[in-house]
Design a protein around this motif. Structure first.
Motif, PDB file in Angstrom:
ATOM      1  N   THR A  80       0.563  -1.319  -0.372  1.00  0.00           N
ATOM      2  CA  THR A  80       0.299   0.172   0.086  1.00  0.00           C
ATOM      3  C   THR A  80       0.278   1.190   0.001  1.00  0.00           C
ATOM      4  N   VAL A  81       1.551   1.333   1.164  1.00  0.00           N
ATOM      5  CA  VAL A  81       2.891   2.381   0.820  1.00  0.00           C
ATOM      6  C   VAL A  81       3.763   2.511  -0.393  1.00  0.00           C
ATOM      7  N   ALA A  83       4.654   9.790  -7.660  1.00  0.00           N
ATOM      8  CA  ALA A  83       5.736  10.143  -8.528  1.00  0.00           C
ATOM      9  C   ALA A  83       5.000   9.925 -10.063  1.00  0.00           C
ATOM     10  N   TRP A  84       4.304   9.052 -10.106  1.00  0.00           N
ATOM     11  CA  TRP A  84       3.993   8.680 -11.168  1.00  0.00           C
ATOM     12  C   TRP A  84       3.165   9.890 -12.380  1.00  0.00           C
ATOM     13  N   PHE A  85       1.727  10.080 -11.900  1.00  0.00           N
ATOM     14  CA  PHE A  85       0.463  10.923 -11.723  1.00  0.00           C
ATOM     15  C   PHE A  85       1.310  12.546 -11.349  1.00  0.00           C
ATOM     16  N   HIS A  86       1.633  12.348 -10.483  1.00  0.00           N
ATOM     17  CA  HIS A  86       2.446  14.230  -9.401  1.00  0.00           C
ATOM     18  C   HIS A  86       0.833  14.839  -9.688  1.00  0.00           C
ATOM     19  N   LYS A  87      -0.376  14.400  -8.941  1.00  0.00           N
ATOM     20  CA  LYS A  87      -1.561  14.764  -9.041  1.00  0.00           C
ATOM     21  C   LYS A  87      -1.828  14.082  -7.437  1.00  0.00           C
ATOM     22  N   PRO A  88      -2.135  15.073  -6.351  1.00  0.00           N
ATOM     23  CA  PRO A  88      -2.424  14.799  -4.972  1.00  0.00           C
ATOM     24  C   PRO A  88      -3.863  13.517  -5.257  1.00  0.00           C
ATOM     25  N   GLU A  89      -4.480  13.530  -6.161  1.00  0.00           N
ATOM     26  CA  GLU A  89      -5.399  12.092  -6.564  1.00  0.00           C
ATOM     27  C   GLU A  89      -5.019  11.260  -6.150  1.00  0.00           C
ATOM     28  N   ALA A  90      -3.289  10.822  -6.483  1.00  0.00           N
ATOM     29  CA  ALA A  90      -2.619   9.729  -6.430  1.00  0.00           C
ATOM     30  C   ALA A  90      -2.932   9.154  -5.639  1.00  0.00           C
ATOM     31  N   LEU A  91      -2.899   9.709  -3.953  1.00  0.00           N
ATOM     32  CA  LEU A  91      -3.228   8.799  -2.597  1.00  0.00           C
ATOM     33  C   LEU A  91      -4.847   8.048  -2.532  1.00  0.00           C
ATOM     34  N   LEU A  92      -5.764   9.115  -3.842  1.00  0.00           N
ATOM     35  CA  LEU A  92      -7.439   7.498  -3.495  1.00  0.00           C
ATOM     36  C   LEU A  92      -6.660   6.188  -4.313  1.00  0.00           C
ATOM     37  N   ILE A  93      -5.746   6.334  -5.067  1.00  0.00           N
ATOM     38  CA  ILE A  93      -5.565   5.095  -5.258  1.00  0.00           C
ATOM     39  C   ILE A  93      -4.919   4.075  -4.161  1.00  0.00           C
ATOM     40  N   LEU A 150      -5.371   4.920  -1.410  1.00  0.00           N
ATOM     41  CA  LEU A 150      -6.641   4.589   0.000  1.00  0.00           C
ATOM     42  C   LEU A 150      -7.081   3.251  -0.529  1.00  0.00           C
ATOM     43  N   VAL A 151      -7.151   3.083  -2.059  1.00  0.00           N
ATOM     44  CA  VAL A 151      -8.213   1.975  -2.693  1.00  0.00           C
ATOM     45  C   VAL A 151      -7.279   0.677  -2.193  1.00  0.00           C
ATOM     46  N   ILE A 152      -6.565   0.501  -2.663  1.00  0.00           N
ATOM     47  CA  ILE A 152      -5.335  -0.894  -2.502  1.00  0.00           C
ATOM     48  C   ILE A 152      -5.594  -1.093  -1.334  1.00  0.00           C
ATOM     49  N   GLY A 153      -5.247   0.264   0.554  1.00  0.00           N
ATOM     50  CA  GLY A 153      -4.986  -0.321   2.052  1.00  0.00           C
ATOM     51  C   GLY A 153      -6.688  -1.617   2.012  1.00  0.00           C
ATOM     52  N   LEU A 154      -7.878  -0.351   1.852  1.00  0.00           N
ATOM     53  CA  LEU A 154      -9.008  -0.823   1.225  1.00  0.00           C
ATOM     54  C   LEU A 154      -9.597  -2.508   0.817  1.00  0.00           C
ATOM     55  N   VAL A 155      -7.994  -2.829   0.203  1.00  0.00           N
ATOM     56  CA  VAL A 155      -8.411  -3.748  -0.712  1.00  0.00           C
ATOM     57  C   VAL A 155      -7.764  -5.015   0.418  1.00  0.00           C
TER      58      VAL A 155
END
Length: 399
Positions: A116-117, A125-135, A137-142
């Motif tokens: 997850t981390v 690092a790939w998207f350079h956008k804060p929205e990447a944190l949501l991805i 979060l989803v991986i951690g939830l799953v």
């Protein structure tokens, strides 16, 4: 082997529910991804079906189920995607921690946390956008959250199993203690019953035999007198024992245990009972030789040893002296009873050997020693000697 991997009802229910739910979402056109140019919509059913198969193995083969589920989840990312596939994977991860090996239960939460981390950092690092944190979060939830939940439930199950095991062991120990207590109490009751009543019944048996075998009115009258006295005293002893065994009514006052101060009466009674057999009983050392304050168990054991020894003399001793000696030195109370060993004319009473067993048990409980047997006397005859040594110091009594 086929029986061992057969899925249980819960696994079948989860697999069927997940598969039907995924089919419903697929029919309605509800996907986790807006569209995928590399595959047709029907391809979404392949990882869904594989994940449902993994659900069937969630308990019987959790490692295999997790492997199949992980591959199905990865494959689902290259299709239109199905929410049911993702939800079933969370249950497969949870079951892998809960029903897997202890090593898997330790490693999976750590591995999913690291994934997850690492995924979160990689997408940032790939998207350079804060929205990447949501991805992330989803991986951690799953992955991580189901694994962490499995660890928590497994810990509670282990604690419950340990508590049940401890309760079962406590119950077994309690039952063993209860059984030992019952056996010890039955042995104590047997000793008390034998020691209290055997003396009187032996006198009754000897004198009743004499009254029946000797056709003399005076002899019969004396025998009946002794029989009556011993019957009354034996009945009183029996009533005292019954009173001790009762659960305790209002009229049941605890009876005092016999003490060494009453040995005079016991010796006198033996003289009366053994007069027809030529026995002359004497007591030595019951005054200044014995301290006034003895531990109650020691005093009771000493009295019972003397009582049983006199009973055996009344049953088996040849005509002659019966001597009871008491001495106290170095924290040890010594009891010695001697009588003439050999056959005698006239009636005798049968013996079972229980009296000697009871004496040895009493002495062993107090940490003392006892010997009993025939040995030569100075004038060429044999005597029967019973010698017991009972420690009277408080330390020994506590042990």
């Amino acid at each position: 082997m086929l029986t061992s991997i057969r899925p249980d009802r819960d696994a079948v229910a989860l697999a069927v529910s997940g598969l039907l739910g995924g089919l419903l979402l697929w029919v309605l056109g509800l996907h986790t991804q807006g569209g995928h140019s590399l595959s047709a919509r029907w391809v979404t059913l392949v990882p869904l079906t594989a994940m449902a198969a993994a659900e069937l193995l969630r308990r019987t083969a959790p490692r295999t189920a997790l492997t199949i589920g992980t591959l199905a989840l990865v494959a689902d990312q290259f299709t239109w995607g199905n929410l049911a596939t993702i939800l079933m994977f969370t249950d497969v991860m949870y079951a892998a921690v809960l029903y897997g090996t202890p090593a898997a239960a330790r490693r999976l939460p750590v591995a999913t946390l690291l994934i997850t981390v690492a995924s979160t950092i990689g997408f940032l690092a790939w998207f350079h956008k804060p929205e990447a944190l949501l991805i992330g979060l989803v991986i951690g939830l799953v992955s991580f959250i189901p694994a962490l939940t499995g660890v928590s439930v497994r810990t509670h199950h282990s604690a419950a199993d340990s508590a049940r095991l401890a309760a079962a062991q406590t119950a077994r120990l309690a039952e063993m203690d209860r059984t030992q207590a019952v056996v010890a109490e039955r042995a104590r009751m047997g000793r008390e019953l034998h020691d209290m009543v055997a003396n009187h019944l032996s006198a009754v048996a000897i004198h009743s035999t004499a009254a029946l075998s000797i056709d003399d009115p005076e002899t019969s009258r004396n025998a009946l007198k002794v029989i009556r006295e011993n019957s009354v005293e034996g009945l009183a002893e029996m009533r005292r024992l019954i009173g001790l065994l009762r659960e305790g009514g209002e009229d049941d006052a605890p009876a005092a245990a016999p003490t060494l101060a009453s040995l005079d009466a016991l010796v006198e009674q033996t003289n009366v009972n053994g007069a027809s057999s030529g026995l002359i009983c004497t007591l030595e050392g019951a005054g200044d030789a014995v301290p006034d304050a003895l531990p109650t168990p020691v005093e009771l054991a000493a009295y019972r040893i003397v009582q049983e020894s006199l009973t055996n003399a009344l049953k088996h001793a040849a005509p002659g002296p019966v001597t009871v000696r008491l001495a106290h030195a170095g924290g040890v109370l010594t009891i010695e009873v001697t009588s003439v060993f050999g056959s005698r004319p006239g009636p005798t009473a049968p013996g079972s050997g229980a009296g000697l067993v009871g004496m040895r048990e009493r002495v062993a409980l107090l940490g003392g020693t006892i010997t009993a047997g025939a040995e030569p006397d100075g004038d060429g005859t044999k005597i029967w000697r019973v010698r017991a040594e009972l420690p009277v110091v408080e330390r020994t009594m506590r042990e």
